[in-house]
Design a protein around this motif. Structure first.
Motif, short mmCIF file in Angstrom:
data_model
loop_
_atom_site.label_atom_id
_atom_site.label_comp_id
_atom_site.label_asym_id
_atom_site.label_seq_id
_atom_site.Cartn_x
_atom_site.Cartn_y
_atom_site.Cartn_z
N ASP A 1 0.84 -1.18 0.00
CA ASP A 1 0.00 0.00 0.00
C ASP A 1 0.88 1.23 0.00
O ASP A 1 1.95 1.25 0.56
CB ASP A 1 -0.95 0.03 1.20
N ALA A 2 0.38 2.27 -0.62
CA ALA A 2 1.16 3.49 -0.72
C ALA A 2 1.26 4.20 0.60
O ALA A 2 2.14 5.01 0.83
CB ALA A 2 0.52 4.43 -1.75
N ASP A 3 0.35 3.87 1.52
CA ASP A 3 0.39 4.52 2.82
C ASP A 3 -0.27 3.61 3.84
O ASP A 3 -0.87 2.62 3.49
CB ASP A 3 -0.39 5.85 2.76
N GLY B 1 -4.27 -2.87 0.85
CA GLY B 1 -4.41 -2.21 2.14
C GLY B 1 -5.83 -1.75 2.39
O GLY B 1 -6.34 -1.84 3.50
N GLY B 2 -6.48 -1.24 1.34
CA GLY B 2 -7.87 -0.83 1.47
C GLY B 2 -8.79 -2.00 1.79
O GLY B 2 -9.74 -1.86 2.56
N PHE B 3 -8.49 -3.17 1.21
CA PHE B 3 -9.30 -4.36 1.49
C PHE B 3 -9.18 -4.75 2.96
O PHE B 3 -10.18 -5.04 3.62
CB PHE B 3 -8.86 -5.52 0.60
N VAL C 1 -12.16 -4.83 6.26
CA VAL C 1 -12.55 -5.96 7.11
C VAL C 1 -12.04 -5.76 8.54
O VAL C 1 -11.94 -6.72 9.30
CB VAL C 1 -12.04 -7.30 6.54
N GLY C 2 -11.72 -4.53 8.88
CA GLY C 2 -11.36 -4.22 10.26
C GLY C 2 -9.91 -4.42 10.62
O GLY C 2 -9.57 -4.44 11.81
N LEU C 3 -9.04 -4.57 9.63
CA LEU C 3 -7.62 -4.80 9.92
C LEU C 3 -6.77 -3.61 9.49
O LEU C 3 -5.57 -3.76 9.24
CB LEU C 3 -7.14 -6.07 9.21
N GLY C 4 -7.38 -2.43 9.42
CA GLY C 4 -6.66 -1.25 9.00
C GLY C 4 -5.90 -0.59 10.14
O GLY C 4 -5.92 -1.04 11.28
N GLY C 5 -5.23 0.51 9.81
CA GLY C 5 -4.47 1.25 10.80
C GLY C 5 -3.02 0.85 10.88
O GLY C 5 -2.23 1.49 11.57
N VAL C 6 -2.65 -0.21 10.18
CA VAL C 6 -1.26 -0.65 10.09
C VAL C 6 -0.96 -0.96 8.63
O VAL C 6 -1.89 -1.18 7.84
CB VAL C 6 -0.99 -1.90 10.96
N PRO C 7 0.31 -0.99 8.23
CA PRO C 7 0.61 -1.37 6.85
C PRO C 7 0.01 -2.74 6.52
O PRO C 7 -0.06 -3.63 7.38
CB PRO C 7 2.14 -1.41 6.83
#
Length: 208
Positions: free
Chosen positions: A41-43, A54-56, A60-66
């Protein structure tokens, strides 16, 4: 040892064994500076705000980290649960059930584990990132080019963040070397850096 290998190479554990080998190989490359933690992911992802894989994960609730961090935790937990389940069940249908349970448990466990991990990858907007311009940073990859590089920078409040960095010249950067951020590229979402002076002025020492 032979029984362990049999389980590792049998369905459904073998699916996660292959992925685990890929994960381990990837992090070894990161350690030696051949890749960065945001390769997918770019960010840093945040609740689906980022695109791509990263958006996917964010959706599903696994964001906030690379994405690479979230995926690595997911694979590791799934492999362990699958391995444990395969040692106590037998039969095709039960092994399919182990696969499903491993995926569900891995997802739940990863959702819990990424919460404390998010503190290591603070979310920053483009405006707040411009505050890093002029500050010193420590290179965390084996090299920095015009298309690759990563560094750790400390904000004024004492918090640190891992950011993408690039250079326009051919200066030699290695993991652990220091640099100075002089510009933020909003389109590419990375910082331009130059080597830190070997004998900085008093004002520059504060940055480093």
């Amino acid at each position: 040892m032979g029984e362990f290998l049999d389980v590792v190479l049998e369905f459904p554990t073998v699916l996660f064994t292959f992925l685990l080998v890929v994960v381990i190989a990837y992090w070894l490359i990161v350690v030696f500076g051949g890749a960065d933690t945001e390769s997918l992911d770019a960010d840093v992802v945040d609740g689906g705000a980022a695109g791509g894989f990263g958006g996917f994960l964010g959706s599903v609730g696994l964001g906030g980290v690379p994405a690479t961090v979230g995926l690595s935790v997911l694979v590791l937990v799934a492999w362990f649960v699958s391995l444990a389940g395969s040692t106590v069940v037998d039969g095709a249908l039960l092994r399919v059930a182990v696969l499903v349970v491993a995926l569900v448990v891995a997802w739940l466990a990863t959702r819990l584990l990424v919460v404390p991990l998010r503190r290591l990858f603070p979310q920053t907007s483009g405006d707040s990132r411009t505050a890093f311009v002029g500050r010193g940073c420590v290179i965390r990859t084996g090299t920095v080019t015009d298309t690759f590089g990563q560094a750790e920078v400390t904000a004024a409040d004492g918090s640190s963040a891992i950011v993408q960095v690039r250079q326009t010249g051919t200066d030699t950067f290695t993991a652990g070397s220091t640099a100075v951020i002089y510009e933020y590229d909003r389109d590419g979402e990375f910082f331009w850096v130059v080597p830190a002076p070997t004998d900085p002025t008093p004002g520059q020492r504060e940055l480093l």
